[in-house]
Design a protein around this motif. Sequence first.
Motif, PDB file in Angstrom:
ATOM      1  N   MET A   5       0.841  -1.179   0.000  1.00 26.03           N
ATOM      2  CA  MET A   5       0.000   0.000   0.000  1.00 26.03           C
ATOM      3  C   MET A   5       0.884   1.239   0.000  1.00 26.03           C
ATOM      4  O   MET A   5       1.926   1.283   0.620  1.00 26.03           O
ATOM      5  N   GLY A   6       0.430   2.262  -0.670  1.00 29.94           N
ATOM      6  CA  GLY A   6       1.202   3.493  -0.810  1.00 29.94           C
ATOM      7  C   GLY A   6       1.113   4.383   0.411  1.00 29.94           C
ATOM      8  O   GLY A   6       0.239   4.247   1.252  1.00 29.94           O
ATOM      9  N   ILE A   7       2.021   5.281   0.478  1.00 30.30           N
ATOM     10  CA  ILE A   7       2.055   6.297   1.524  1.00 30.30           C
ATOM     11  C   ILE A   7       1.500   7.573   0.897  1.00 30.30           C
ATOM     12  O   ILE A   7       1.824   7.882  -0.250  1.00 30.30           O
ATOM     13  N   PRO A   8       0.675   8.355   1.611  1.00 30.16           N
ATOM     14  CA  PRO A   8       0.040   9.532   1.000  1.00 30.16           C
ATOM     15  C   PRO A   8       1.002  10.497   0.309  1.00 30.16           C
ATOM     16  O   PRO A   8       0.641  11.123  -0.660  1.00 30.16           O
ATOM     17  N   ASN A   9       2.235  10.622   0.771  1.00 31.06           N
ATOM     18  CA  ASN A   9       3.177  11.562   0.175  1.00 31.06           C
ATOM     19  C   ASN A   9       4.070  10.944  -0.894  1.00 31.06           C
ATOM     20  O   ASN A   9       5.050  11.555  -1.303  1.00 31.06           O
ATOM     21  N   ASP A  10       3.760   9.727  -1.338  1.00 26.96           N
ATOM     22  CA  ASP A  10       4.560   9.094  -2.375  1.00 26.96           C
ATOM     23  C   ASP A  10       4.525   9.922  -3.648  1.00 26.96           C
ATOM     24  O   ASP A  10       3.487  10.472  -4.023  1.00 26.96           O
ATOM     25  N   SER A  11       5.658   9.975  -4.333  1.00 23.32           N
ATOM     26  CA  SER A  11       5.747  10.720  -5.590  1.00 23.32           C
ATOM     27  C   SER A  11       4.997   9.976  -6.692  1.00 23.32           C
ATOM     28  O   SER A  11       4.710   8.775  -6.582  1.00 23.32           O
ATOM     29  N   LEU A  12       4.731  10.681  -7.747  1.00 21.40           N
ATOM     30  CA  LEU A  12       4.094  10.078  -8.917  1.00 21.40           C
ATOM     31  C   LEU A  12       4.978   8.962  -9.482  1.00 21.40           C
ATOM     32  O   LEU A  12       4.481   7.897  -9.857  1.00 21.40           O
ATOM     33  N   ASP A  13       6.296   9.190  -9.521  1.00 21.06           N
ATOM     34  CA  ASP A  13       7.222   8.161 -10.012  1.00 21.06           C
ATOM     35  C   ASP A  13       7.155   6.899  -9.166  1.00 21.06           C
ATOM     36  O   ASP A  13       7.180   5.782  -9.690  1.00 21.06           O
ATOM     37  N   LEU A  14       7.073   7.063  -7.858  1.00 13.96           N
ATOM     38  CA  LEU A  14       7.003   5.909  -6.968  1.00 13.96           C
ATOM     39  C   LEU A  14       5.678   5.166  -7.139  1.00 13.96           C
ATOM     40  O   LEU A  14       5.640   3.937  -7.192  1.00 13.96           O
ATOM     41  N   MET A  15       4.588   5.912  -7.263  1.00 15.34           N
ATOM     42  CA  MET A  15       3.290   5.265  -7.489  1.00 15.34           C
ATOM     43  C   MET A  15       3.300   4.521  -8.822  1.00 15.34           C
ATOM     44  O   MET A  15       2.746   3.420  -8.939  1.00 15.34           O
ATOM     45  N   GLN A  16       3.940   5.097  -9.833  1.00 14.58           N
ATOM     46  CA  GLN A  16       4.032   4.450 -11.139  1.00 14.58           C
ATOM     47  C   GLN A  16       4.881   3.167 -11.049  1.00 14.58           C
ATOM     48  O   GLN A  16       4.533   2.152 -11.648  1.00 14.58           O
ATOM     49  N   ALA A  17       5.975   3.203 -10.290  1.00 15.09           N
ATOM     50  CA  ALA A  17       6.813   2.015 -10.118  1.00 15.09           C
ATOM     51  C   ALA A  17       6.023   0.903  -9.434  1.00 15.09           C
ATOM     52  O   ALA A  17       6.077  -0.261  -9.853  1.00 15.09           O
ATOM     53  N   ARG A  18       5.299   1.235  -8.389  1.00 14.25           N
ATOM     54  CA  ARG A  18       4.488   0.251  -7.678  1.00 14.25           C
ATOM     55  C   ARG A  18       3.436  -0.358  -8.614  1.00 14.25           C
ATOM     56  O   ARG A  18       3.277  -1.582  -8.668  1.00 14.25           O
ATOM     57  N   ALA A  19       2.753   0.492  -9.370  1.00 13.27           N
ATOM     58  CA  ALA A  19       1.717   0.011 -10.295  1.00 13.27           C
ATOM     59  C   ALA A  19       2.320  -0.868 -11.393  1.00 13.27           C
ATOM     60  O   ALA A  19       1.748  -1.904 -11.761  1.00 13.27           O
ATOM     61  N   PHE A  20       3.470  -0.466 -11.927  1.00 12.86           N
ATOM     62  CA  PHE A  20       4.140  -1.227 -12.980  1.00 12.86           C
ATOM     63  C   PHE A  20       4.544  -2.606 -12.450  1.00 12.86           C
ATOM     64  O   PHE A  20       4.335  -3.625 -13.117  1.00 12.86           O
ATOM     65  N   ALA A  21       5.117  -2.639 -11.258  1.00 17.52           N
ATOM     66  CA  ALA A  21       5.527  -3.912 -10.652  1.00 17.52           C
ATOM     67  C   ALA A  21       4.311  -4.787 -10.382  1.00 17.52           C
ATOM     68  O   ALA A  21       4.313  -5.987 -10.697  1.00 17.52           O
ATOM     69  N   LYS A  22       3.278  -4.201  -9.823  1.00 19.40           N
ATOM     70  CA  LYS A  22       2.073  -4.970  -9.504  1.00 19.40           C
ATOM     71  C   LYS A  22       1.457  -5.564 -10.769  1.00 19.40           C
ATOM     72  O   LYS A  22       1.103  -6.751 -10.792  1.00 19.40           O
ATOM     73  N   ALA A  23       1.367  -4.777 -11.816  1.00 21.92           N
ATOM     74  CA  ALA A  23       0.786  -5.268 -13.072  1.00 21.92           C
ATOM     75  C   ALA A  23       1.641  -6.378 -13.683  1.00 21.92           C
ATOM     76  O   ALA A  23       1.115  -7.386 -14.175  1.00 21.92           O
ATOM     77  N   ASN A  24       2.953  -6.218 -13.649  1.00 24.44           N
ATOM     78  CA  ASN A  24       3.829  -7.198 -14.281  1.00 24.44           C
ATOM     79  C   ASN A  24       3.982  -8.482 -13.475  1.00 24.44           C
ATOM     80  O   ASN A  24       4.248  -9.537 -14.052  1.00 24.44           O
ATOM     81  N   HIS A  25       3.818  -8.410 -12.177  1.00 26.04           N
ATOM     82  CA  HIS A  25       3.910  -9.609 -11.333  1.00 26.04           C
ATOM     83  C   HIS A  25       2.539 -10.243 -11.085  1.00 26.04           C
ATOM     84  O   HIS A  25       2.451 -11.216 -10.322  1.00 26.04           O
ATOM     85  N   GLU A  26       1.503  -9.702 -11.709  1.00 24.13           N
ATOM     86  CA  GLU A  26       0.133 -10.221 -11.532  1.00 24.13           C
ATOM     87  C   GLU A  26       0.110 -11.736 -11.758  1.00 24.13           C
ATOM     88  O   GLU A  26       0.644 -12.240 -12.734  1.00 24.13           O
ATOM     89  N   GLY A  27      -0.484 -12.452 -10.818  1.00 25.47           N
ATOM     90  CA  GLY A  27      -0.617 -13.904 -10.929  1.00 25.47           C
ATOM     91  C   GLY A  27       0.572 -14.678 -10.356  1.00 25.47           C
ATOM     92  O   GLY A  27       0.489 -15.890 -10.173  1.00 25.47           O
ATOM     93  N   GLN A  28       1.683 -14.000 -10.068  1.00 30.68           N
ATOM     94  CA  GLN A  28       2.834 -14.680  -9.471  1.00 30.68           C
ATOM     95  C   GLN A  28       2.635 -14.768  -7.959  1.00 30.68           C
ATOM     96  O   GLN A  28       1.978 -13.923  -7.361  1.00 30.68           O
TER      97      GLN A  28
END
Length: 191
Positions: A1-24
């Motif tokens: 889960m993200g932290i409210p002050n996370d940068s856009l880049d960090l949120m994008q990294a989390r989303a990219f990782a989550k999408a790519n690891h989906e199902g693992q």
Amino acid sequence: MGIPNDSLDLMQARAFAKANHEGQMYGDKPYIFHLEQVANTVRRFAPGNDKLLQVAWLHDVIEDTDASMVDMLIRFDKNVCLATLLCSDPPGHNRKARKSKQQQTFEHMRRVGVMQDEYVALAMAAKIADRIANVSNCASKGGNRLEMYRREHREFFKTFRPLEIGVAHVTVKLLHTHLFHLAERLGWNAK
């Protein structure tokens, strides 16, 4: 889960990782559980280090998914991408061969003097945070994986030792020291 002050880049990294690891899976949990553990380890030792947090989320993307370096470079900072690539095990016929190649890469980088580069410090810190998360998770469960990490510990600890100079390596040194104490608590001889 993200932290409210996370940068856009960090949120994008989390989303990219989550999408790519989906199902693992990471044991009996979705893989995102492991990535959160690594990110939380980084937050503990390097709060506010946005690039390192991005690498923490992305550290297994190139190695364990179909995402490519090109996919990364169009989305993320070059140093984040290079650090993620360095976190990835190179090809090899088994785990020992892959780890040996990675260790040789880091030792070569020491010899040619690029260890001060930002992406190297990011990769080293992320690798140590990943190992701390893996060992901590296994220590609570026991089993063969913990024994595997114990057998690898001396070489890992030596390979990812921090430089004595450089601000970027302060976090590496903190994480390295924490890993030493974790190994000590497990009864591993890290010296």
